[in-house]
Structure formats: structure tokens, C-alpha cells
Design a protein around this motif. Sequence first.
Motif, PDB file in Angstrom:
ATOM      1  N   MET A  52       0.506  -0.503 -15.737  1.00 53.09           N
ATOM      2  CA  MET A  52      -0.986  -0.132 -15.437  1.00 53.09           C
ATOM      3  C   MET A  52      -1.140  -0.334 -13.837  1.00 53.09           C
ATOM      4  SD  MET A  52      -2.732  -2.641 -18.299  1.00 53.09           S
ATOM      5  CE  MET A  52      -2.898  -2.252 -20.002  1.00 53.09           C
ATOM      6  N   ALA A  53      -0.423  -1.215 -13.523  1.00 53.47           N
ATOM      7  CA  ALA A  53      -0.483  -1.333 -11.969  1.00 53.47           C
ATOM      8  C   ALA A  53       0.013  -0.345 -11.164  1.00 53.47           C
ATOM      9  CB  ALA A  53       0.017  -2.829 -11.371  1.00 53.47           C
ATOM     10  N   LYS A  54       1.267   0.235 -11.741  1.00 52.73           N
ATOM     11  CA  LYS A  54       1.871   1.287 -10.769  1.00 52.73           C
ATOM     12  C   LYS A  54       1.045   2.512 -10.830  1.00 52.73           C
ATOM     13  CE  LYS A  54       4.578   4.950 -10.231  1.00 52.73           C
ATOM     14  NZ  LYS A  54       4.346   6.384 -10.667  1.00 52.73           N
ATOM     15  N   TYR A  55       0.580   2.972 -12.127  1.00 46.89           N
ATOM     16  CA  TYR A  55      -0.200   4.071 -12.123  1.00 46.89           C
ATOM     17  C   TYR A  55      -1.482   4.072 -11.385  1.00 46.89           C
ATOM     18  CZ  TYR A  55      -4.053   4.127 -15.765  1.00 46.89           C
ATOM     19  OH  TYR A  55      -5.170   3.519 -15.953  1.00 46.89           O
ATOM     20  N   TRP A  56      -2.470   2.992 -11.587  1.00 48.53           N
ATOM     21  CA  TRP A  56      -3.455   2.716 -11.087  1.00 48.53           C
ATOM     22  C   TRP A  56      -3.618   2.561  -9.544  1.00 48.53           C
ATOM     23  CZ3 TRP A  56      -6.514  -0.953  -8.426  1.00 48.53           C
ATOM     24  CH2 TRP A  56      -7.733  -0.684  -8.349  1.00 48.53           C
ATOM     25  N   ILE A  57      -2.457   1.899  -9.106  1.00 50.57           N
ATOM     26  CA  ILE A  57      -2.461   1.562  -7.559  1.00 50.57           C
ATOM     27  C   ILE A  57      -2.047   3.093  -6.940  1.00 50.57           C
ATOM     28  CG2 ILE A  57      -1.341   0.429  -5.802  1.00 50.57           C
ATOM     29  CD1 ILE A  57      -1.646  -2.075  -7.601  1.00 50.57           C
ATOM     30  N   THR A  58      -0.998   3.706  -7.229  1.00 49.98           N
ATOM     31  CA  THR A  58      -0.557   4.948  -6.796  1.00 49.98           C
ATOM     32  C   THR A  58      -1.764   5.941  -6.784  1.00 49.98           C
ATOM     33  OG1 THR A  58       0.375   5.686  -8.626  1.00 49.98           O
ATOM     34  CG2 THR A  58       1.791   4.479  -7.237  1.00 49.98           C
ATOM     35  N   GLU A  59      -2.402   5.782  -7.657  1.00 48.23           N
ATOM     36  CA  GLU A  59      -3.403   6.918  -7.746  1.00 48.23           C
ATOM     37  C   GLU A  59      -4.696   6.449  -6.841  1.00 48.23           C
ATOM     38  OE1 GLU A  59      -4.157   9.787  -8.913  1.00 48.23           O
ATOM     39  OE2 GLU A  59      -2.452   9.779 -10.204  1.00 48.23           O
ATOM     40  N   MET A  60      -4.809   5.147  -6.833  1.00 46.48           N
ATOM     41  CA  MET A  60      -5.980   4.632  -5.746  1.00 46.48           C
ATOM     42  C   MET A  60      -5.575   4.906  -4.303  1.00 46.48           C
ATOM     43  SD  MET A  60      -7.063   0.570  -5.154  1.00 46.48           S
ATOM     44  CE  MET A  60      -5.331   0.153  -4.302  1.00 46.48           C
ATOM     45  N   ALA A  61      -4.171   4.538  -3.823  1.00 49.01           N
ATOM     46  CA  ALA A  61      -3.812   4.739  -2.641  1.00 49.01           C
ATOM     47  C   ALA A  61      -3.807   6.370  -2.196  1.00 49.01           C
ATOM     48  CB  ALA A  61      -2.390   4.357  -2.527  1.00 49.01           C
ATOM     49  N   LYS A  62      -3.745   7.227  -3.364  1.00 48.67           N
ATOM     50  CA  LYS A  62      -3.987   8.627  -3.030  1.00 48.67           C
ATOM     51  C   LYS A  62      -5.333   9.090  -2.781  1.00 48.67           C
ATOM     52  CE  LYS A  62      -3.115  11.629  -6.245  1.00 48.67           C
ATOM     53  NZ  LYS A  62      -2.400  12.709  -7.061  1.00 48.67           N
ATOM     54  N   ARG A  63      -6.248   8.245  -3.543  1.00 51.25           N
ATOM     55  CA  ARG A  63      -7.740   8.510  -3.187  1.00 51.25           C
ATOM     56  C   ARG A  63      -8.104   8.069  -2.171  1.00 51.25           C
ATOM     57  NH1 ARG A  63      -8.255   6.285  -8.397  1.00 51.25           N
ATOM     58  NH2 ARG A  63      -9.020   4.400  -7.706  1.00 51.25           N
ATOM     59  N   ILE A  64      -7.650   6.873  -1.422  1.00 49.99           N
ATOM     60  CA  ILE A  64      -7.883   6.236  -0.370  1.00 49.99           C
ATOM     61  C   ILE A  64      -7.374   6.961   0.713  1.00 49.99           C
ATOM     62  CG2 ILE A  64      -7.271   4.202   1.169  1.00 49.99           C
ATOM     63  CD1 ILE A  64      -7.490   2.430  -1.305  1.00 49.99           C
ATOM     64  N   SER A  65      -6.134   7.734   0.596  1.00 49.26           N
ATOM     65  CA  SER A  65      -5.858   8.566   1.923  1.00 49.26           C
ATOM     66  C   SER A  65      -6.752   9.720   1.989  1.00 49.26           C
ATOM     67  CB  SER A  65      -4.208   8.904   1.480  1.00 49.26           C
ATOM     68  OG  SER A  65      -4.220   9.959   0.477  1.00 49.26           O
ATOM     69  N   GLU A  66      -7.350  10.353   0.949  1.00 51.89           N
ATOM     70  CA  GLU A  66      -8.235  11.519   1.287  1.00 51.89           C
ATOM     71  C   GLU A  66      -9.642  10.776   2.127  1.00 51.89           C
ATOM     72  OE1 GLU A  66      -7.977  14.578   0.583  1.00 51.89           O
ATOM     73  OE2 GLU A  66      -6.001  14.673  -0.623  1.00 51.89           O
ATOM     74  N   ARG A  67     -10.228   9.484   1.684  1.00 50.29           N
ATOM     75  CA  ARG A  67     -11.134   8.982   2.210  1.00 50.29           C
ATOM     76  C   ARG A  67     -11.086   8.933   3.673  1.00 50.29           C
ATOM     77  NH1 ARG A  67     -14.295   5.271  -1.930  1.00 50.29           N
ATOM     78  NH2 ARG A  67     -16.217   6.394  -0.841  1.00 50.29           N
ATOM     79  N   CYS A  68      -9.935   8.247   3.876  1.00 47.77           N
ATOM     80  CA  CYS A  68      -9.484   7.805   5.093  1.00 47.77           C
ATOM     81  C   CYS A  68      -9.351   9.083   6.026  1.00 47.77           C
ATOM     82  CB  CYS A  68      -8.385   7.015   5.237  1.00 47.77           C
ATOM     83  SG  CYS A  68      -8.579   5.312   4.627  1.00 47.77           S
ATOM     84  N   MET A  69      -8.768   9.983   5.697  1.00 45.62           N
ATOM     85  CA  MET A  69      -8.454  11.203   6.472  1.00 45.62           C
ATOM     86  C   MET A  69      -9.940  11.947   6.836  1.00 45.62           C
ATOM     87  SD  MET A  69      -5.544  12.510   6.958  1.00 45.62           S
ATOM     88  CE  MET A  69      -5.292  14.432   6.708  1.00 45.62           C
ATOM     89  N   GLY A 102       4.529  -1.311  -2.553  1.00 43.18           N
ATOM     90  CA  GLY A 102       4.666  -0.429  -1.610  1.00 43.18           C
ATOM     91  C   GLY A 102       3.399   0.463  -1.397  1.00 43.18           C
ATOM     92  N   SER A 103       3.043   1.003  -2.494  1.00 41.22           N
ATOM     93  CA  SER A 103       1.561   1.751  -2.503  1.00 41.22           C
ATOM     94  C   SER A 103       0.579   0.943  -1.931  1.00 41.22           C
ATOM     95  CB  SER A 103       1.380   2.494  -3.791  1.00 41.22           C
ATOM     96  OG  SER A 103       2.498   3.320  -4.135  1.00 41.22           O
ATOM     97  N   LEU A 104       0.362  -0.206  -2.440  1.00 38.51           N
ATOM     98  CA  LEU A 104      -0.762  -1.083  -1.943  1.00 38.51           C
ATOM     99  C   LEU A 104      -0.602  -1.382  -0.530  1.00 38.51           C
ATOM    100  CD1 LEU A 104      -3.193  -2.367  -3.291  1.00 38.51           C
ATOM    101  CD2 LEU A 104      -1.828  -4.740  -3.665  1.00 38.51           C
ATOM    102  N   MET A 105       0.540  -1.515  -0.004  1.00 35.47           N
ATOM    103  CA  MET A 105       0.400  -1.997   1.398  1.00 35.47           C
ATOM    104  C   MET A 105       0.292  -0.698   2.122  1.00 35.47           C
ATOM    105  SD  MET A 105       1.070  -5.171   1.885  1.00 35.47           S
ATOM    106  CE  MET A 105       1.365  -4.807   3.599  1.00 35.47           C
ATOM    107  N   ALA A 106       0.627   0.542   1.725  1.00 39.96           N
ATOM    108  CA  ALA A 106       0.195   1.748   2.280  1.00 39.96           C
ATOM    109  C   ALA A 106      -1.080   2.008   2.418  1.00 39.96           C
ATOM    110  CB  ALA A 106       1.041   2.911   1.563  1.00 39.96           C
ATOM    111  N   ALA A 107      -1.966   1.476   1.332  1.00 40.63           N
ATOM    112  CA  ALA A 107      -3.522   1.652   1.122  1.00 40.63           C
ATOM    113  C   ALA A 107      -3.984   0.593   2.081  1.00 40.63           C
ATOM    114  CB  ALA A 107      -3.825   1.332  -0.040  1.00 40.63           C
ATOM    115  N   LYS A 108      -3.487  -0.462   2.349  1.00 42.54           N
ATOM    116  CA  LYS A 108      -3.949  -1.257   3.248  1.00 42.54           C
ATOM    117  C   LYS A 108      -3.624  -1.011   4.726  1.00 42.54           C
ATOM    118  CE  LYS A 108      -4.987  -5.600   4.732  1.00 42.54           C
ATOM    119  NZ  LYS A 108      -4.643  -5.661   6.202  1.00 42.54           N
ATOM    120  N   ASP A 109      -2.817  -0.284   5.122  1.00 41.37           N
ATOM    121  CA  ASP A 109      -2.275   0.265   6.548  1.00 41.37           C
ATOM    122  C   ASP A 109      -3.418   1.339   6.697  1.00 41.37           C
ATOM    123  OD1 ASP A 109      -0.994   0.409   8.588  1.00 41.37           O
ATOM    124  OD2 ASP A 109       0.177   2.018   7.970  1.00 41.37           O
TER     125      ASP A 109
END
Length: 389
Positions: free
Chosen positions: A328-345, A259-266
Amino acid sequence: MVSSIAINMDDSRSFLTEKHLLFKQSIREFLNKEASPYYDQWEKEGGIPRLFWKKIGDNGFLCPWLDVEFGGAGADFGYSVVLAEELEMVGSALGGISIHSDVVAPYIASFGTIDQKHRYLPKFITGEMISAFAVTEPGLGSELANIRTTAIKKDGYYIVNGAKSFITNGFNADFLIVACKTDLDAVPSHDGISLLLIDKDTPGFSRGRKFEKEGQESSAELFFDDASVPIGNLLGEEGKGLSYIMQKLQQERLMCAIGSLMAAKDMLDLTVNFIKERKAFGKKISKFKNTQFTIVEIATDIQLGRTFVDGLICKHLKGEKIITEVSMAKYWITEMAKRISERCMQLHDGYGNMGDYKIARRHRDIPVTTFYTGSDEILKILIAKNIGL
């Protein structure tokens, strides 16, 4: 219409067959008609209406993996992946449907009695019954072994006392799986945890305020004040609750990563479409080298995440034990999505702070995912132990 960046999310994924792709097309068409036009209004109203749950059930999209005996199609986990991804592309508030379909239902399918399975699972599939999984307690965090909600046997019932908080689907759930202490003297303490099936009309059960939690407006706090639960509502064996939870964490964490990966993709798609139209200093923002470098970095992170997750999906489909890699995937991808949200904002400039822009909702919704199924710190402790540290 938001165009999509060429990230490996569709037909070329090795675990997707033609039948999966037909299912994907069907659920996407359904959501485009029945969810996307109304999603903004649902968020303002504070939740997904029950009518939508019934519609998605009537169309055969809930719990497709369940046995035909209970109304399912006996499908594989790939269908759950497709469902979760398509729901997330509409918005995070639909995530409670995946929790119902692929987190709560598997507990009953794996550990329930025949009576419990027939009592609940057919209604899970039709959307007639909405479910929730109640573990988190006020001030507890990820310390599941120290839960304080108790369930003491008396006259053919468990008498339940305690509270649960931030429970997804909790506000409108017809039924809950609740983690309780049934043996207060158990050593170690986690041996005293059991899971109970508690219906919404159980005497002594009540709901508190609805939390306006990021992306989960149907989340709520739950209270048990001498709630009387029949002993027959014990799920599995007494004292095995934490063991059951640990058995199901692999899929639950994998679903969170998906789910977090799809949010990042969106967020990437939304941002690319925005910068191709928005101008500064006489040219489109997408033509600035710094903007291009940022988008490339985001796209690379998402592609790496997709490759990792798709590999885990294939292993999970084969029944392999991959709890370390999934953590590993869960913690890394959720943190990645959070970083991406800041950059996209930042790339959206002032428009990113406007609540009616989808990117603003994404930025609001994504941080809470870092706490799902265990905080980053808890997951890192588990991973460290599993790699021999």
C-alpha cells in the motif's frame, strides 16, 4: 542552501537512536563533500564513478547491517533507512547504492553458501564490487512467473540464454543475481525459477546499450548467449527463486517508498524556497492564497506518508510480516510523489522546465518509481487478495 520544511523527518522519529543520528550526520557530511558538488557532472557523464563507490565503502556506509564476520557492523535496518534517505536527498541516481546495499546483498546473506558469502559480501562492503539484481525482461513487465531467460544444466555448468532490461547498476555491475528458468516443464511454472550468481567476465555474458532511464543512468540491458555459469553459482535451492524474491519484496518495496517520500520532501523544500524569492504582480508568489493552499496540501500529504512509513519501518525492524501494508505504502507514495512533482513544476513556472534546475530532474526521475517492484496494478491485485477480495 535549501531550507527544510518542518516535516517529521529527523530527530523525533521513534526508531532513531543517538547512534543512528550520528551515522546520519556522518553520511550527510560525507555526501556534502564527496557527492553534492559533483552530482550534476555525474549525471552529464551518465553514471556514478567507481571511485565514489570505493570512497563510500571505505567510510563504512555500505551494508552496515552485515555480520562482523563479513566486515559489517551488525547494525539494524534503521541505518539502511538513514543511508537511503541521505542518498536520495542528493539525487535519484544514487539510488543504485541502496539497491546494492539493501536489496542485492540481503539475498546472498540469507540464501548464499558460506563460500558465496565470503566471496562476495566483503567486497560489497568496501565498494570494490558493484552489484545488480536482474529480473525484468523485455516485454515482460511484472509477470515474474513467465520469465523467458533459461539456464539448462550441462557438464557442470548452467548454460544461460536470454535477456534482461532496465537493470539498475547493470551497466557497471561486477556481479549480478539473475532470475532464470531452470525447469521448463515445472507446474506451476514459477516452481522452475532459480537465481544464479553471474560475474561480469562470464563467457557468453554481454551488455547492450546504457539506458538514459529517468534517474538511473547506469541502467542497462543485459544479454546471455550460451553463458557458462558454474553450478556452484546457484543461489539457494533450484526452483526456489520466486519464493526467495517474494520473501525479500517487503524490504525492497519499503526502500522504494522511503526513497520516493524523500524525493517528495526535497521537491517541497525546493519549491518553498523558490516561491519565497519569486515575484509576480508585485509580490512574492508565496503570499498568494492559492499558492499557500497548494503548499499546505503537499506538506500534508508528505506528513501523512511519513507517519505511515515510519510505522512500517518500526514493524519491519521487529520482523513483522507487513507485505500488504508495505505494498500500500509503495504504490500510494510513488503516485503521491508523481502528483507532487507536477504541482511543484507548475509553481516553478517556466523555470521548472530548465534542465539545470533540480526540480526539473526530480520531475523527470520520479515517474519510473511507480513501476519498481511491481506496477500499481500488480500491487493492487496483491492487496485485494490479501484483504479477502
